[in-house]
Scaffold this active site. Sequence first.
Site, PDB file in Angstrom:
ATOM      1  N   LYS A  87      45.704  10.372 -25.796  1.00  0.00           N
ATOM      2  CA  LYS A  87      46.635   9.313 -25.384  1.00  0.00           C
ATOM      3  C   LYS A  87      47.092   8.549 -26.621  1.00  0.00           C
ATOM      4  CE  LYS A  87      46.621   6.277 -21.361  1.00  0.00           C
ATOM      5  NZ  LYS A  87      45.754   5.441 -20.549  1.00  0.00           N
TER       6      LYS A  87
HETATM    7  C1  E4P Z   1      47.267   4.036 -17.778  1.00  0.00           C
HETATM    8  O1  E4P Z   1      46.900   5.092 -18.197  1.00  0.00           O
HETATM    9  C2  E4P Z   1      46.550   2.772 -17.932  1.00  0.00           C
HETATM   10  O2  E4P Z   1      45.190   3.053 -18.135  1.00  0.00           O
HETATM   11  C3  E4P Z   1      46.586   1.893 -16.718  1.00  0.00           C
HETATM   12  O3  E4P Z   1      47.262   2.491 -15.632  1.00  0.00           O
HETATM   13  C4  E4P Z   1      46.945   0.485 -16.987  1.00  0.00           C
HETATM   14  O4  E4P Z   1      46.842  -0.235 -15.782  1.00  0.00           O
HETATM   15  P1  E4P Z   1      46.766  -1.831 -15.720  1.00  0.00           P
HETATM   16  O5  E4P Z   1      48.119  -2.377 -15.951  1.00  0.00           O
HETATM   17  O6  E4P Z   1      46.259  -2.103 -14.334  1.00  0.00           O
HETATM   18  O7  E4P Z   1      45.781  -2.247 -16.786  1.00  0.00           O
END
Ligand code: E4P
Length: 224
Positions: A87
Site C-alpha cells: 500500500k
Molecule cells: C483503507 O484501506 C483504510 O484503511 C480505511 O478504509 C480508512 O478508513 P477510515 O477513514 O475509517 O479510517
Amino acid sequence: MKFFIDTANLQEIREAQDLGVLDGVTTNPSLMAKEGISGDEQVKAHYKAICDSVDNNVSAEVIGTNYESMIEEGEILAQIDNKIVVKIPMIKDGVKAIKYLSNRGIRVNCTLIFTAGQALLAAKAGASYVSPFMGRLDDIASDGVALIQQIVHIYENYGFTTEVLAASIRHTMHLIQCAEVGADVATCPYKVIMGLLNHPLTDKGLAKFLEDHQKAQQAAHVAG
Ligand code: E4P
C-alpha cells in the site's frame, strides 16, 4: 464484487474468513497501532499471521514517504508472502514507487485517494488497486459515492485494469451504494459486513416458521 475486511485484528479477520465471503484484508498504520503492533519484526510477523488466515490480497502499508524508502519497504513487505499487496500513499514519490514496484510484478494498492485525477495517475502508474476514502469525504460534506462512480466510469472509458477499492466505509448503506455504482472491491469494518445479514422481518419470519413447524409436530404427535 470483492469483500475485504478493513482491520488488523486477527480475530475479526478469522471470523470474517469463516463466513466464507472474504476476499482480502486492508490494514493501515493506524489499524496496526490499534492492535499494539510495532517494530519491524512484530509488524512482519503480524502480516504473516494475517496472510495465513485468508486466501489472498493483504494490503500492507509502507511508512516511508520518499521514493527510495517506499521501494525498499515495498520489496521487503512483498517478500513476506505472495498474498501481500503493497500500500503506497498518493504522493509524488508514491506514484514513482507504484511504477517501480508494479513493473517488478509487485501488486500495489494506492491509498488516500480523494479525487478522480489522483485515481487516474495511480492507474497510469500501474496500481492494481486504488483506494478512494468515501467516509472521509462524506465527513467533510463531500460526496464519497459520487467519487467512486466517477473513477469507475473513467476506468471503463479507457479499459484500465486497476480495481476500484472503496475504502473508509462507515456503514452498511455505504457498501450497498458502492455495489450500485460498480466498485470492484469494498473494504469494510467487521460490523459493516455482518450488518448485511440483518433484517427484523427475517428474524420474525424465521421465528414464525419454527413456531408453525413445532405446532404441526405437536398436532401430529397428539393425532398419532
Ligand atoms: C483503507 O484501506 C483504510 O484503511 C480505511 O478504509 C480508512 O478508513 P477510515 O477513514 O475509517 O479510517
